[in-house]
Structures are given as structure tokens and as C-alpha cells.
Design a protein around this motif. Sequence first.
Motif, PDB file in Angstrom:
ATOM      1  N   ASN A  93       0.795  -1.236   0.000  1.00 22.17           N
ATOM      2  CA  ASN A  93       0.000   0.000   0.000  1.00 22.17           C
ATOM      3  C   ASN A  93       0.827   1.285   0.000  1.00 22.17           C
ATOM      4  N   HIS A 118      -4.597  -3.807   0.718  1.00 19.13           N
ATOM      5  CA  HIS A 118      -4.367  -3.354   2.100  1.00 19.13           C
ATOM      6  C   HIS A 118      -5.109  -2.043   2.353  1.00 19.13           C
ATOM      7  N   THR A 133     -10.332  -3.683  -0.289  1.00 23.66           N
ATOM      8  CA  THR A 133      -9.943  -4.412   0.927  1.00 23.66           C
ATOM      9  C   THR A 133     -10.887  -5.577   1.233  1.00 23.66           C
ATOM     10  N   ARG A 295      -3.665  -5.276  13.236  1.00 22.87           N
ATOM     11  CA  ARG A 295      -3.130  -4.118  12.522  1.00 22.87           C
ATOM     12  C   ARG A 295      -2.819  -2.963  13.477  1.00 22.87           C
ATOM     13  N   GLY A 306      -0.840  -3.587   8.037  1.00 22.22           N
ATOM     14  CA  GLY A 306      -1.273  -4.721   7.221  1.00 22.22           C
ATOM     15  C   GLY A 306      -2.773  -4.791   7.200  1.00 22.22           C
ATOM     16  N   HIS A 307      -3.308  -5.963   7.451  1.00 19.34           N
ATOM     17  CA  HIS A 307      -4.757  -6.167   7.472  1.00 19.34           C
ATOM     18  C   HIS A 307      -5.234  -6.218   8.922  1.00 19.34           C
ATOM     19  N   SER A 311      -1.119  -8.939  10.232  1.00 22.28           N
ATOM     20  CA  SER A 311      -0.246  -7.780  10.040  1.00 22.28           C
ATOM     21  C   SER A 311       1.202  -8.150  10.293  1.00 22.28           C
TER      22      SER A 311
END
Length: 342
Positions: A93, A118, A133, A295, A306-307, A311
Motif C-alpha cells: 500500500n 491493504h 480491501t 493491525r 497490514g490487514h 499484520s
Amino acid sequence: MIFDKILESGHIGLFTHMSPDGDALGSTFAMAGWLLRQGKKFTIFLPDPVSESLSFMIPEGMDRHIRIWKGDDDWAALKDLEGCDLLIGLDFNVPGRIGGWESAFRASRSYKILIDHHMFPDAGAFDTVISETAISSASELLYSLLRQAPGVDGDVSRLSIETREALLTGMTTDTNNFANSVYPSTLTMAAELIAAGTDRDKIIQKLFFCYPERRIRAQGYILDKLLRVTPEGVAYIFLDGRTQTRFGLQEGDTEGFVNIGLTMEKVRMSILAKRERGSSRIRISLRSKKGTSARECAAEFFHGGGHELASGGRLTLGTDVAAEKDVCGYIENSVRKFFMER
Ligand code: 5GP
Ligand code: MN
């Protein structure tokens, strides 16, 4: 449409994130496979080498299109990048994720496209941002684009076998083999790819049934001796340099270890901290169950992101923690604070 832009470009640079995982390589090689079919000139700029466990993903003949970051004095590679008139980022990202290539990437005046899944994409660093996402992976997002690409027109059997395999592999690893982040579109993608003759059995074999013995021996030791669970319900492992040497662990050998702690009922977040070879850095992987944000924890304590539920980040010895012996204390304090604030 990005494909018009791609088709009118002379030399295309592809970028993905540091320590490339299955989805990073899957989306990148899938795009590369499509470019190859179109007869386009392209170069893949990788920040790190492909780990041994994922080397099966490198399509035959692709090596000559790959440049791995070697340092600021690799003039030939930097000149190659400068010569690109289109740069495409996949599965990251922010440009900070592409390691050594970052400054040359930023300096380039060429058109830049991002294809990513992301949160918080750096819109200012790209001319076109395709970010979604609510999707399993960058591979799935690219699949939805390639499906509509010129010459494919909805019939994915028209994608090359290399492209199809790369997409299915990337989606499989990012969902932890269909366990996480699976949407109806994810299953549709898998169904369409398999119907088009993509060999899922072969991919599963390569991903999950080809481990070196040292990995399994190390896993036993790590789970018995190094895995700890904090009172807050955080399972964590600090994999120090000595243990890695003892078992002869290679890059990629510990892929998936972070998921194991999370399988305990009482655990809501799992952390794997791993000393990077020949560096003062400790790589952090975080996974959480719904209701806990891996995250936010990564961003607050480990310089990462991250997510929501998966993450990563890092700690630096000498800066964040004095020495290896302080890592466990740092993690325990961090998660205590993290859950106290919530
Ligand atoms: P992993 O634990 O598999 O290395 O990473 C899990 C997820 O977190 C991946 O989606 C990865 O892209 C993201 N991630 C890993 N490390 C970092 C980091 O240092 N910064 C950010 N922003 N994301 C990361
Ligand atoms: Mn991904």
C-alpha cells in the motif's frame, strides 16, 4: 482502463513488497505472465530474493526478467528502472514496503499504478490506485482485472497456465488455504480457475507437502520450548538467531508458524518475532481473531501495519530493544498496554 495504459507502454516495471509471500509473487508473476503473452517488455524489481519454499512459483524463463535489490551501486538495475515508462505496484500500500527500490521508484516520473488489497493506500504516490480491501488477496483483485483484459473477455481459460497458477497460488496462501478472508468472489475465482484446467492439487502439493524435515523438527522444538501465552491471551514466539542456526532454518521455513498459536481457544492474538539473519532487525508477524486488531497492535508497537487480522512489522535491536534477551519483555509489555487501552 489500465490495460490501455499498459499496452501503450514500452517498458513496464513491476514491484511488490519485501520478503515477498505467495500473494506478492502470485500477483506479480500473474501480471508478468499476461505481459509476456502481449509481447511487452517488462522487469520485475524484487526487494528480496524468493524464498526456497516459494521458488516453485518462478515460471520457467522468468529469471531473466527479475532484478533483485543488491544495493545503491547496482547501476544497471537502477538504469533499467529509469528506462521504464510505466510502474505497477502489486500487494503493497505504500512505497516504503518495496525496500531498496523505494527512492528510485519515488523519483521516477513514469506513470504509476497500484493494485492492492491493504488499507490506507498512499494515493499520492500513484497516478491510478486500484484498491479493494473486501477481497482475499491482491491475486484475487488482479484476477478480476485480468478476467476483463483484452483477449480474455471473461473467458479465463484464455489466460496462460502460468498466470492462472500464479493467481490461484497467491489466493491460496493469503487465505491460508481458504481459512481466512474468503468471500463469495474468492470461491468463484477458484471455481473458474479450476474449471479452466488449473491444477490445484499440484499447487497444494508444492505449498503444503514439500516441507524440509528441518522445518518440522524446528516446529516441535519451538512449540514446546519457545511458545508462550500471556495472561491477556496472546500467544507469542521469539525465534532467536541461535535456534535458527541450530535447526539450519532458511527463509520461508517458518511460514505459517504464527497461525499455530491462534488455534488455542484462549488465544485472541498470536505473534511471531524472528531475528533476521545478519541484521539487527526482528521481523514481527501478527494474527488475531475477530474483535482484536492485529493491525492496530502492529502500528502501535511494531512500526508496521497490514490487514485487520493479519499484520506485520519489525523491531530493531539497539533502538526498540537493547538486545535479544529483551524481546520477550518488550512483547509482553506491549500487549499488556495494548489490551489495557481497549
Ligand atoms: P506476514 O506476517 O505474513 O509477514 O504479513 C502479514 C500481512 O502484514 C501482510 O499482508 C503484509 O503485507 C503485512 N505486513 C507485513 N509486514 C509489514 C510491515 O512492516 N508494514 C506494513 N504496513 N505491513 C506489513
Ligand atoms: Mn496480499
